[in-house]
Design a protein around this motif. Structure first.
Motif, short mmCIF file in Angstrom:
data_model
loop_
_atom_site.label_atom_id
_atom_site.label_comp_id
_atom_site.label_asym_id
_atom_site.label_seq_id
_atom_site.Cartn_x
_atom_site.Cartn_y
_atom_site.Cartn_z
N ALA A 1 -8.34 17.53 25.00
CA ALA A 1 -8.82 18.29 26.15
C ALA A 1 -10.32 18.14 26.34
N VAL A 2 -11.07 18.11 25.23
CA VAL A 2 -12.53 17.92 25.30
C VAL A 2 -12.85 16.59 25.97
N LEU A 3 -11.98 15.58 25.75
CA LEU A 3 -12.20 14.24 26.31
C LEU A 3 -11.54 14.07 27.69
N GLY A 4 -10.93 15.14 28.20
CA GLY A 4 -10.26 15.06 29.50
C GLY A 4 -8.87 14.47 29.44
N LEU A 5 -8.25 14.52 28.25
CA LEU A 5 -6.90 13.99 28.06
C LEU A 5 -5.90 15.11 27.91
N GLN A 6 -4.84 15.07 28.68
CA GLN A 6 -3.72 15.99 28.45
C GLN A 6 -2.71 15.26 27.57
N LEU A 7 -2.44 15.82 26.39
CA LEU A 7 -1.57 15.17 25.43
C LEU A 7 -0.23 15.89 25.31
N ASP A 8 0.84 15.15 25.47
CA ASP A 8 2.19 15.65 25.17
C ASP A 8 2.62 14.99 23.87
N PHE A 9 3.27 15.74 23.00
CA PHE A 9 3.59 15.22 21.67
C PHE A 9 5.07 14.86 21.54
N ILE A 10 5.31 13.73 20.89
CA ILE A 10 6.67 13.31 20.54
C ILE A 10 6.78 13.48 19.03
N SER A 11 7.54 14.49 18.59
CA SER A 11 7.68 14.77 17.16
C SER A 11 8.49 13.67 16.48
N CYS A 12 8.01 13.21 15.33
CA CYS A 12 8.65 12.13 14.59
C CYS A 12 8.97 12.61 13.17
N PRO A 13 10.20 13.05 12.92
CA PRO A 13 10.57 13.51 11.58
C PRO A 13 10.48 12.36 10.56
N PRO A 14 10.46 12.69 9.26
CA PRO A 14 10.46 11.65 8.22
C PRO A 14 11.65 10.71 8.38
N ASN A 15 11.40 9.42 8.18
CA ASN A 15 12.41 8.36 8.29
C ASN A 15 12.92 8.13 9.70
N SER A 16 12.28 8.77 10.69
CA SER A 16 12.70 8.53 12.08
C SER A 16 12.17 7.19 12.56
N VAL A 17 12.91 6.58 13.48
CA VAL A 17 12.49 5.31 14.09
C VAL A 17 12.64 5.44 15.60
N VAL A 18 11.60 5.08 16.31
CA VAL A 18 11.70 4.99 17.77
C VAL A 18 11.25 3.60 18.20
N GLN A 19 11.83 3.13 19.29
CA GLN A 19 11.36 1.88 19.88
C GLN A 19 10.72 2.23 21.21
N VAL A 20 9.45 1.89 21.35
CA VAL A 20 8.68 2.27 22.53
C VAL A 20 8.56 1.07 23.46
N GLU A 21 9.02 1.27 24.68
CA GLU A 21 9.03 0.17 25.64
C GLU A 21 7.62 -0.39 25.87
#
Length: 203
Positions: free
Chosen positions: A166-186
């Motif tokens: 927010a200080v830098l002017g960024l709105q951040l939404d979080f994607i929670s990543c549990p242990p051993n989780s795998v995501v593929q990001v396009e």
């Protein structure tokens, strides 16, 4: 570093090294003692270029470790992690999920997905010195709203990360990543390192 589109690359920089101001210090850990002596001897700190790399269909394990779509590990995302047998075993389940293509896929239809975390994501000092400064580059390229992959151990620091954004002017939404989780990001925006323990710090 696997092939990808370089979104930003800073110039190499250096700054004068200030040796630690220590008096009557004692340390029983040789690894730490060695770092003190290195710091006494160093007169200049050289900072290599800092980058943001855009990667297509990259895999992210635990919200920290990045592999290209061909399964090539981005070395800097594994930095400061001992590659012993125990670590290899811990990576077994996520790598098996990638092999059978049983992973969650994050589409490029929303806001950009940013990768800033690595090993040590639960350590306040590491996050402040090594990981949050990457948001400066994200803001510099004009991002205003983005999703950030959040490792489980960094959950308790989420408000701090959101505040820094927010200080830098960024709105951040979080994607929670549990242990051993795998995501593929396009489309993953991987922020390169700005600091490394005992070797460099970002100016």
């Amino acid at each position: 570093i696997p092939a990808g589109l370089t979104v930003v690359s800073t110039a190499e920089q250096s700054y004068e090294s200030m040796p630690p101001n220590l008096w009557d210090w004692r340390c029983r850990y040789p690894r730490l003692t060695g770092r003190f002596f290195e710091a006494f001897a160093r007169h200049e700190v050289k900072c290599p270029p800092e980058i943001i790399l855009q990667m297509a269909d990259a895999y992210v394990i635990d919200g920290k470790f990045v592999l290209s779509r061909d399964g090539i590990g981005v070395g800097e995302s594994f930095a400061d992690v001992p590659l012993e047998e125990a670590f290899v075993e811990r990576m077994g389940a996520p790598l098996a999920a990638i092999d059978r293509r049983g992973v969650e896929r994050i589409a490029d239809s929303g806001s950009p997905v940013l990768h800033i975390f690595k090993a040590g994501a639960g350590n306040f000092g590491h996050v402040v010195v090594e990981m949050l400064p990457k948001l400066i580059h994200a803001a510099a390229i004009g991002l205003r709203h983005c999703r950030v992959l959040l490792p489980a151990e960094a959950e308790n620091l989420k408000n701090l990360v959101a505040y820094a954004g927010a200080v830098l002017g960024l709105q951040l939404d979080f994607i929670s990543c549990p242990p051993n989780s795998v995501v593929q990001v396009e489309r993953l925006l991987w922020c390169g390192p700005v600091s490394k323990h005992g070797e460099r710090k970002s100016p």
